[in-house]
Design a protein around this motif. Structure first.
Motif, PDB file in Angstrom:
ATOM      1  N   GLU A   1      -6.100   7.587  -1.094  1.00 11.39           N
ATOM      2  CA  GLU A   1      -6.888   6.393  -0.727  1.00 11.39           C
ATOM      3  C   GLU A   1      -5.970   5.257  -0.260  1.00 11.39           C
ATOM      4  O   GLU A   1      -6.270   4.566   0.727  1.00 11.39           O
ATOM      5  CB  GLU A   1      -7.747   5.938  -1.906  1.00 11.39           C
ATOM      6  CG  GLU A   1      -8.709   4.824  -1.571  1.00 11.39           C
ATOM      7  CD  GLU A   1      -9.753   5.209  -0.520  1.00 11.39           C
ATOM      8  OE1 GLU A   1     -10.213   4.296   0.188  1.00 11.39           O
ATOM      9  OE2 GLU A   1     -10.101   6.401  -0.387  1.00 11.39           O
ATOM     10  N   PHE A   2      -4.858   5.055  -0.977  1.00  8.85           N
ATOM     11  CA  PHE A   2      -3.881   4.041  -0.533  1.00  8.85           C
ATOM     12  C   PHE A   2      -3.393   4.359   0.879  1.00  8.85           C
ATOM     13  O   PHE A   2      -3.250   3.469   1.714  1.00  8.85           O
ATOM     14  CB  PHE A   2      -2.692   3.958  -1.491  1.00  8.85           C
ATOM     15  CG  PHE A   2      -2.986   3.272  -2.800  1.00  8.85           C
ATOM     16  CD1 PHE A   2      -3.699   2.083  -2.847  1.00  8.85           C
ATOM     17  CD2 PHE A   2      -2.522   3.816  -3.990  1.00  8.85           C
ATOM     18  CE1 PHE A   2      -3.961   1.447  -4.050  1.00  8.85           C
ATOM     19  CE2 PHE A   2      -2.774   3.189  -5.208  1.00  8.85           C
ATOM     20  CZ  PHE A   2      -3.499   2.001  -5.232  1.00  8.85           C
ATOM     21  N   LEU A   3      -3.139   5.636   1.154  1.00  8.32           N
ATOM     22  CA  LEU A   3      -2.666   6.047   2.474  1.00  8.32           C
ATOM     23  C   LEU A   3      -3.731   5.810   3.545  1.00  8.32           C
ATOM     24  O   LEU A   3      -3.413   5.334   4.636  1.00  8.32           O
ATOM     25  CB  LEU A   3      -2.229   7.512   2.467  1.00  8.32           C
ATOM     26  CG  LEU A   3      -1.656   8.030   3.793  1.00  8.32           C
ATOM     27  CD1 LEU A   3      -0.416   7.237   4.202  1.00  8.32           C
ATOM     28  CD2 LEU A   3      -1.341   9.514   3.686  1.00  8.32           C
TER      29      LEU A   3
ATOM     30  N   THR B   1       1.821   6.827  -6.976  1.00  5.33           N
ATOM     31  CA  THR B   1       0.655   7.476  -7.568  1.00  5.33           C
ATOM     32  C   THR B   1       0.515   8.895  -7.028  1.00  5.33           C
ATOM     33  O   THR B   1       1.237   9.303  -6.119  1.00  5.33           O
ATOM     34  CB  THR B   1      -0.627   6.673  -7.257  1.00  5.33           C
ATOM     35  OG1 THR B   1      -0.760   6.554  -5.834  1.00  5.33           O
ATOM     36  CG2 THR B   1      -0.602   5.294  -7.880  1.00  5.33           C
ATOM     37  N   ASP B   2      -0.438   9.622  -7.595  1.00  2.00           N
ATOM     38  CA  ASP B   2      -0.729  10.993  -7.160  1.00  2.00           C
ATOM     39  C   ASP B   2      -2.234  11.152  -6.979  1.00  2.00           C
ATOM     40  O   ASP B   2      -3.021  10.336  -7.455  1.00  2.00           O
ATOM     41  CB  ASP B   2      -0.266  12.005  -8.222  1.00  2.00           C
ATOM     42  CG  ASP B   2       1.246  12.048  -8.365  1.00  2.00           C
ATOM     43  OD1 ASP B   2       1.923  12.128  -7.325  1.00  2.00           O
ATOM     44  OD2 ASP B   2       1.737  12.003  -9.516  1.00  2.00           O
ATOM     45  N   GLY B   3      -2.593  12.230  -6.334  1.00  2.00           N
ATOM     46  CA  GLY B   3      -3.996  12.625  -6.250  1.00  2.00           C
ATOM     47  C   GLY B   3      -4.839  11.743  -5.353  1.00  2.00           C
ATOM     48  O   GLY B   3      -4.350  11.143  -4.398  1.00  2.00           O
TER      49      GLY B   3
ATOM     50  N   LEU C   1       0.824  -1.218   0.000  1.00  2.00           N
ATOM     51  CA  LEU C   1       0.000   0.000   0.000  1.00  2.00           C
ATOM     52  C   LEU C   1       0.852   1.260   0.000  1.00  2.00           C
ATOM     53  O   LEU C   1       0.570   2.204  -0.735  1.00  2.00           O
ATOM     54  CB  LEU C   1      -0.933   0.007   1.213  1.00  2.00           C
ATOM     55  CG  LEU C   1      -2.168  -0.876   1.088  1.00  2.00           C
ATOM     56  CD1 LEU C   1      -2.805  -1.095   2.457  1.00  2.00           C
ATOM     57  CD2 LEU C   1      -3.160  -0.265   0.104  1.00  2.00           C
ATOM     58  N   ILE C   2       1.895   1.286   0.818  1.00  2.00           N
ATOM     59  CA  ILE C   2       2.706   2.502   0.880  1.00  2.00           C
ATOM     60  C   ILE C   2       3.521   2.650  -0.407  1.00  2.00           C
ATOM     61  O   ILE C   2       3.763   3.765  -0.874  1.00  2.00           O
ATOM     62  CB  ILE C   2       3.563   2.560   2.166  1.00  2.00           C
ATOM     63  CG1 ILE C   2       3.783   4.014   2.590  1.00  2.00           C
ATOM     64  CG2 ILE C   2       4.864   1.834   2.040  1.00  2.00           C
ATOM     65  CD1 ILE C   2       2.552   4.760   2.972  1.00  2.00           C
TER      66      ILE C   2
END
Length: 183
Positions: free
Chosen positions: A43-45, A36-38, A29-30
């Protein structure tokens, strides 16, 4: 006389492999967040944070289980230094699996950022000083803990492989149901 246990219980196996899988998910996830951006990155964070708090709660539950269900003894003839190293490694795993999420939680709290737990509720923030500097310091401790965890995981895997291929004992069999017990 009852034969001694030679495998960990299903509960112990679920805790061990479940937490291992969650830690792997945290890494993925990290990594995805950084690639990625935006909105997708955020959402991953958020999922990373929610899983981190899940790791914290499950680790506390695992410690409770472990206190009621002690670890199996090492094979006869295991040198004392290896017994000590095994115990120290497990204690350090627990310290890290509590400390890393705690530092992440504290960093988010210092930044004044909500921590949604899978969209069900907001995890309460810790009563820490809210400042960018404090959040940065706590995040630095979080990241340092992760680096120590990587080293510890490598040592843990190498020790398990040593037991299986060099010592040829049943230590690995106790945690991996698919490996046959050696006579």
């Amino acid at each position: 006389m009852a034969e001694p246990r030679n495998r960990y219980s299903i509960v112990s196996l679920v805790f061990h492999w479940g937490l291992a899988l969650l830690v792997l998910c945290q890494v993925l996830l990290i990594t995805a967040k950084e690639a990625t951006d935006g909105p997708i990155s955020r959402e991953f964070l958020q999922i990373h944070k929610a899983l981190g708090l899940t790791v914290l709660v499950l680790t506390l539950a695992r410690i409770g289980w472990r206190m009621a269900n002690p670890a199996l003894p090492m094979p006869p003839g295991t040198p004392d230094w290896q017994k000590f190293a095994a115990k120290a490694t497990h204690v350090l795993f627990y310290v890290l699996l509590i400390g890393i999420p705690m530092f992440g939680w504290a960093a988010a709290s210092a930044g004044g950022r909500d921590i949604p737990w899978f969209g069900l509720f907001n995890w309460p923030l810790l009563p820490v000083e809210q400042s960018r500097d404090m959040a940065g310091t706590l995040m630095g401790l979080h990241e340092a803990g992760v680096k120590v965890l990587y080293v510890l995981l490598a040592l843990h895997v190498l020790a398990a492989l040593k037991h299986h291929f060099v010592d040829r004992d049943n230590v690995l069999h106790r945690m991996i149901p698919l490996i046959r017990r050696r006579p």
